[in-house]
Design an enzyme around this catalytic site. Structure first.
Site, PDB file in Angstrom:
ATOM      1  N   LYS A  22     -38.076  -8.880   5.895  1.00  0.00           N
ATOM      2  CA  LYS A  22     -38.394  -7.827   6.872  1.00  0.00           C
ATOM      3  C   LYS A  22     -39.862  -7.896   7.283  1.00  0.00           C
ATOM      4  CE  LYS A  22     -39.316  -3.487   5.250  1.00  0.00           C
ATOM      5  NZ  LYS A  22     -40.657  -3.029   5.642  1.00  0.00           N
ATOM      6  N   ASN A  23     -40.753  -7.975   6.287  1.00  0.00           N
ATOM      7  CA  ASN A  23     -42.183  -7.896   6.608  1.00  0.00           C
ATOM      8  C   ASN A  23     -42.745  -9.182   7.209  1.00  0.00           C
ATOM      9  OD1 ASN A  23     -42.138  -5.281   5.849  1.00  0.00           O
ATOM     10  ND2 ASN A  23     -43.172  -5.562   3.878  1.00  0.00           N
ATOM     11  N   ARG A 104     -44.333   2.455  10.974  1.00  0.00           N
ATOM     12  CA  ARG A 104     -45.770   2.175  11.096  1.00  0.00           C
ATOM     13  C   ARG A 104     -46.047   0.758  11.599  1.00  0.00           C
ATOM     14  NH1 ARG A 104     -49.543   4.671   8.613  1.00  0.00           N
ATOM     15  NH2 ARG A 104     -50.581   2.667   8.450  1.00  0.00           N
ATOM     16  N   CYS A 128     -48.262   8.748   5.827  1.00  0.00           N
ATOM     17  CA  CYS A 128     -46.824   8.568   5.614  1.00  0.00           C
ATOM     18  C   CYS A 128     -46.520   8.905   4.169  1.00  0.00           C
ATOM     19  CB  CYS A 128     -46.400   7.156   5.969  1.00  0.00           C
ATOM     20  SG  CYS A 128     -46.895   5.950   4.769  1.00  0.00           S
ATOM     21  N   ARG A 133     -52.958   5.588   4.740  1.00  0.00           N
ATOM     22  CA  ARG A 133     -52.747   4.351   5.493  1.00  0.00           C
ATOM     23  C   ARG A 133     -53.449   4.291   6.858  1.00  0.00           C
ATOM     24  NH1 ARG A 133     -46.621   2.493   4.830  1.00  0.00           N
ATOM     25  NH2 ARG A 133     -47.514   0.447   5.115  1.00  0.00           N
ATOM     26  N   PRO A 134     -54.779   4.281   6.868  1.00  0.00           N
ATOM     27  CA  PRO A 134     -55.509   4.163   8.135  1.00  0.00           C
ATOM     28  C   PRO A 134     -55.395   2.762   8.735  1.00  0.00           C
ATOM     29  CG  PRO A 134     -57.032   4.107   6.288  1.00  0.00           C
ATOM     30  CD  PRO A 134     -55.664   4.337   5.707  1.00  0.00           C
ATOM     31  N   ILE A 135     -55.842   2.610  10.009  1.00  0.00           N
ATOM     32  CA  ILE A 135     -55.838   1.276  10.640  1.00  0.00           C
ATOM     33  C   ILE A 135     -57.249   0.900  11.094  1.00  0.00           C
ATOM     34  CG2 ILE A 135     -53.399   1.250  11.338  1.00  0.00           C
ATOM     35  CD1 ILE A 135     -54.455   1.931  14.229  1.00  0.00           C
ATOM     36  N   ASP A 136     -58.255   1.471  10.407  1.00  0.00           N
ATOM     37  CA  ASP A 136     -59.641   1.223  10.808  1.00  0.00           C
ATOM     38  C   ASP A 136     -60.007  -0.262  10.788  1.00  0.00           C
ATOM     39  OD1 ASP A 136     -59.223   1.803   7.973  1.00  0.00           O
ATOM     40  OD2 ASP A 136     -61.349   1.357   7.724  1.00  0.00           O
ATOM     41  N   ASP A 316     -44.848  -3.200  -3.620  1.00  0.00           N
ATOM     42  CA  ASP A 316     -43.459  -2.995  -3.174  1.00  0.00           C
ATOM     43  C   ASP A 316     -42.445  -3.212  -4.296  1.00  0.00           C
ATOM     44  OD1 ASP A 316     -44.353  -2.372  -0.665  1.00  0.00           O
ATOM     45  OD2 ASP A 316     -43.940  -4.337   0.205  1.00  0.00           O
ATOM     46  N   ILE A 338     -52.712   0.109  -4.703  1.00  0.00           N
ATOM     47  CA  ILE A 338     -52.706  -0.129  -3.257  1.00  0.00           C
ATOM     48  C   ILE A 338     -52.538   1.179  -2.473  1.00  0.00           C
ATOM     49  CG2 ILE A 338     -51.645  -1.468  -1.369  1.00  0.00           C
ATOM     50  CD1 ILE A 338     -52.908  -3.247  -3.525  1.00  0.00           C
ATOM     51  N   ARG A 408     -33.696   0.868   6.027  1.00  0.00           N
ATOM     52  CA  ARG A 408     -34.819   0.258   6.762  1.00  0.00           C
ATOM     53  C   ARG A 408     -35.168  -1.103   6.181  1.00  0.00           C
ATOM     54  NH1 ARG A 408     -39.895   3.752   6.872  1.00  0.00           N
ATOM     55  NH2 ARG A 408     -40.514   1.788   7.776  1.00  0.00           N
TER      56      ARG A 408
HETATM   57  N1  EPU Z   1     -55.969   0.102   4.655  1.00  0.00           N
HETATM   58  C1  EPU Z   1     -57.122   0.686   5.138  1.00  0.00           C
HETATM   59  N2  EPU Z   1     -57.498   0.406   6.430  1.00  0.00           N
HETATM   60  C2  EPU Z   1     -56.773  -0.408   7.240  1.00  0.00           C
HETATM   61  C3  EPU Z   1     -55.619  -1.004   6.728  1.00  0.00           C
HETATM   62  C4  EPU Z   1     -55.242  -0.747   5.425  1.00  0.00           C
HETATM   63  O1  EPU Z   1     -57.797   1.436   4.438  1.00  0.00           O
HETATM   64  O2  EPU Z   1     -57.188  -0.607   8.391  1.00  0.00           O
HETATM   65  C5  EPU Z   1     -55.563   0.331   3.249  1.00  0.00           C
HETATM   66  C6  EPU Z   1     -54.205   0.999   3.115  1.00  0.00           C
HETATM   67  O3  EPU Z   1     -54.291   2.403   3.247  1.00  0.00           O
HETATM   68  C7  EPU Z   1     -53.785   0.541   1.743  1.00  0.00           C
HETATM   69  C8  EPU Z   1     -54.365  -0.881   1.657  1.00  0.00           C
HETATM   70  O4  EPU Z   1     -55.382  -0.923   2.628  1.00  0.00           O
HETATM   71  O5  EPU Z   1     -54.376   1.351   0.773  1.00  0.00           O
HETATM   72  C9  EPU Z   1     -53.397  -2.000   1.905  1.00  0.00           C
HETATM   73  O6  EPU Z   1     -52.606  -1.723   3.053  1.00  0.00           O
HETATM   74  P1  EPU Z   1     -52.054  -2.836   4.027  1.00  0.00           P
HETATM   75  O7  EPU Z   1     -52.705  -2.674   5.351  1.00  0.00           O
HETATM   76  O8  EPU Z   1     -52.098  -4.157   3.381  1.00  0.00           O
HETATM   77  O9  EPU Z   1     -50.532  -2.367   4.174  1.00  0.00           O
HETATM   78  P2  EPU Z   1     -49.665  -2.526   5.491  1.00  0.00           P
HETATM   79  O10 EPU Z   1     -50.067  -3.735   6.199  1.00  0.00           O
HETATM   80  O11 EPU Z   1     -49.654  -1.227   6.220  1.00  0.00           O
HETATM   81  C10 EPU Z   1     -47.798  -4.004   4.400  1.00  0.00           C
HETATM   82  C11 EPU Z   1     -46.315  -3.911   4.231  1.00  0.00           C
HETATM   83  C12 EPU Z   1     -45.981  -2.834   3.186  1.00  0.00           C
HETATM   84  C13 EPU Z   1     -46.658  -3.215   1.873  1.00  0.00           C
HETATM   85  C14 EPU Z   1     -48.175  -3.379   2.092  1.00  0.00           C
HETATM   86  C15 EPU Z   1     -48.925  -3.864   0.874  1.00  0.00           C
HETATM   87  C16 EPU Z   1     -45.506  -4.573   6.407  1.00  0.00           C
HETATM   88  C17 EPU Z   1     -44.827  -4.214   7.672  1.00  0.00           C
HETATM   89  N3  EPU Z   1     -45.700  -3.588   5.515  1.00  0.00           N
HETATM   90  O12 EPU Z   1     -48.229  -2.714   4.852  1.00  0.00           O
HETATM   91  O13 EPU Z   1     -44.578  -2.836   3.018  1.00  0.00           O
HETATM   92  O14 EPU Z   1     -46.446  -2.220   0.918  1.00  0.00           O
HETATM   93  O15 EPU Z   1     -48.409  -4.344   3.162  1.00  0.00           O
HETATM   94  O16 EPU Z   1     -48.425  -5.078   0.440  1.00  0.00           O
HETATM   95  O17 EPU Z   1     -45.836  -5.728   6.200  1.00  0.00           O
HETATM   96  C18 EPU Z   1     -42.468  -1.919   2.505  1.00  0.00           C
HETATM   97  O18 EPU Z   1     -41.941  -2.967   2.923  1.00  0.00           O
HETATM   98  O19 EPU Z   1     -41.809  -1.044   1.864  1.00  0.00           O
HETATM   99  C19 EPU Z   1     -43.889  -1.667   2.739  1.00  0.00           C
HETATM  100  C20 EPU Z   1     -44.427  -0.456   2.656  1.00  0.00           C
END
Ligand code: EPU
Length: 431
Positions: A22-23, A104, A128, A133-136, A316, A338, A408
């Site tokens: 999926k990811n 997301r 969530c 989970r910010p996107i900064d 995960d 995480i 999902r």
């Molecule tokens: N984070 C920030 N700023 C950002 C981005 C991330 O502070 O701009 C923080 C997050 O809040 C978190 C950490 O960095 O504490 C890691 O988050 P990451 O961005 O790696 O997570 P993601 O990309 O949103 C993906 C997977 C998740 C999986 C995580 C960690 C996808 C679509 N989702 O999420 O999958 O848990 O990486 O490996 O690839 C799932 O499949 O159930 C799932 C939640």
């Protein structure tokens, strides 16, 4: 709403097939926005998140096609794992709140839209069930490539005539952040370096796909990724890697039920940390041609786990291992590094008889001789999977409610587990 009903007890035995990741699929489908023409993807899991991503891409102007159904009476069955995406013209650049709030990963259209169309407007995902989970980091990287970022009315707008290559240093490794920046850099002018990049296999798979499309990406799978921007990318045909988290979930199911299961079509090199912890718990894990065999131990041993970015132990898989720990002889300690709120399954497991204490990011689990079935529900995907696992070994009946979370990320889990001997079925119309 559907629920999953499980009568606990049977040891699982036999073979089970892992679906496509999926990811890995989600960013790859989004990457089709970088090309003009038709791409075909194989081994895409038939999941709600994939349908949501296709709906989003359609809103943006792509045509998403699943294979034509087989003619009536024909024995040939349409393969539900092929997705064809045609992205000739982009007619909209907005990812609306209605879709982003359900998934997301919709944020993955941000990089491709700015890179190819000069503009993207994406609803901010907000918090969530598993954390803030910010996107900064995604935005900081795009800004460094010259995008003008504006946050207003719950949306982020990013604009750039043409992104330019830059040194992008992530404060923390982020999976979708690295993917967004890699896609943006692929069509930027000049050279980009992504430092402190996420090293997950899904990032590596996206790089493989981008390179097939004509991009010049090196170093994916390490923490420094180099990208030489190109002027255009072309459509491709590609088969997606297996889902390491679905595979890991089945491996835990085998160990937990003291079963003997061959998990087929998975890649052992993506599962090193999971395999190491299964062995610590006493399971016998062996690579065989076509998959990984897991034999459960007579006595499950306690395991200490700390979640980390890849190649560390994946967040995960944390909830699934917690279930294993509830049946261990002794005390296990799990630390979730995480996501700050990823213990939503704990209260539900406690209702089934588990003995778990949470202190901040740490969970202390004391093994108990038995779990008992109960109606339970979870608010996120992996927590739901852990409740299914608990149901497999609990005495009596467990009903896992609100299975849309499960759907999902797991393709018909009940259909896959039943041939192994699990007494599991989907029931309609529960709250
Ligand atoms: N984070 C920030 N700023 C950002 C981005 C991330 O502070 O701009 C923080 C997050 O809040 C978190 C950490 O960095 O504490 C890691 O988050 P990451 O961005 O790696 O997570 P993601 O990309 O949103 C993906 C997977 C998740 C999986 C995580 C960690 C996808 C679509 N989702 O999420 O999958 O848990 O990486 O490996 O690839 C799932 O499949 O159930 C799932 C939640």
């Amino acid at each position: 709403m559907d629920a999953i009903q499980i009568e606990g007890g049977p040891r699982l035995e036999g073979e089970i097939r892992v679906s496509g990741s999926k990811n890995a699929s989600l960013p790859i489908l989004a990457a089709s926005l970088l090309t003009s023409g038709s791409s075909t993807f194989h081994n895409v899991p038939a999941l709600n998140d994939i349908r949501t991503m296709c709906r989003l891409l359609e809103l943006l102007g792509a045509e998403a096609e699943l294979p034509a159904p087989a003619p009536k009476g024909s024995r040939r069955k349409a393969d539900p794992h092929i997705v064809k995406l045609t992205t000739k013209a982009i007619k909209d650049t907005t990812a609306p709140y209605e879709l982003v709030k359900t998934m997301r990963a919709s944020v993955l259209v941000l990089g491709p839209l700015v890179a190819r169309h000069g503009q993207a407007r994406v609803s901010l995902p907000g918090g969530c069930a598993i954390g803030a989970r910010p996107i900064d980091q995604h935005l900081k990287g795009l800004e460094a490539m010259g995008a003008k970022i504006v946050l207003e009315h719950g949306y982020v707008t990013a604009k750039a005539k043409r992104l330019r290559g830059a040194r992008l240093v992530c404060d923390i490794p982020t999976v979708t952040g690295t993917e967004n920046l890699m896609m943006a850099a692929a069509l930027a002018k000049g050279h980009s370096t992504i430092e402190n990049a996420a090293r997950e296999p899904e990032v590596e798979e996206l790089a493989r796909v981008l390179n097939k499309m004509g991009a010049r990406v090196r170093g994916a799978g390490t923490s420094v990724i180099d990208v030489d921007g190109v002027d255009e990318l072309h459509p491709i045909e590609h088969a997606i890697i297996p889902d390491r988290i679905e595979a890991g979930t089945f491996m835990v199911a085998a160990a937990l039920t003291r079963g003997n299961v061959l998990v087929r079509d998975c890649l052992p090199e993506h599962l090193d940390a999971v395999i190491a912890k299964l062995r610590s718990a006493g399971a016998t894990v062996t690579a065989e041609s076509g998959g990984i065999r897991v034999k459960g131990p007579t006595t499950i041993l306690p395991v200490d786990i700390t979640t980390q970015p890849f190649p560390g132990f994946p967040t995960d898989m944390q909830a699934q291992f917690m279930v294993l720990a509830t049946r261990a002889k002794g005390q296990s300690v799990i630390t979730e590094n995480i996501f700050e709120n990823r213990y939503m399954h704990v209260q539900e497991l406690a209702r089934m008889g588990a003995d778990i204490m949470i202190e901040g990011r740490t969970a202390i689990i004391r093994g108990v001789p038995r779990l008992t079935g109960a109606p339970v529900m979870a608010t996120d995907l992996r927590a739901s999977a852990s409740l299914i696992l608990a149901g497999l070994v609990a005495e009596g009946r467990t009903e896992v409610l609100r299975v849309y979370h499960l759907d999902r990320g797991y393709e018909r889990i009940e259909k896959k587990l039943r041939p192994l001997g699990a007494r599991i079925k989907r029931v309609k119309g529960r709250m």
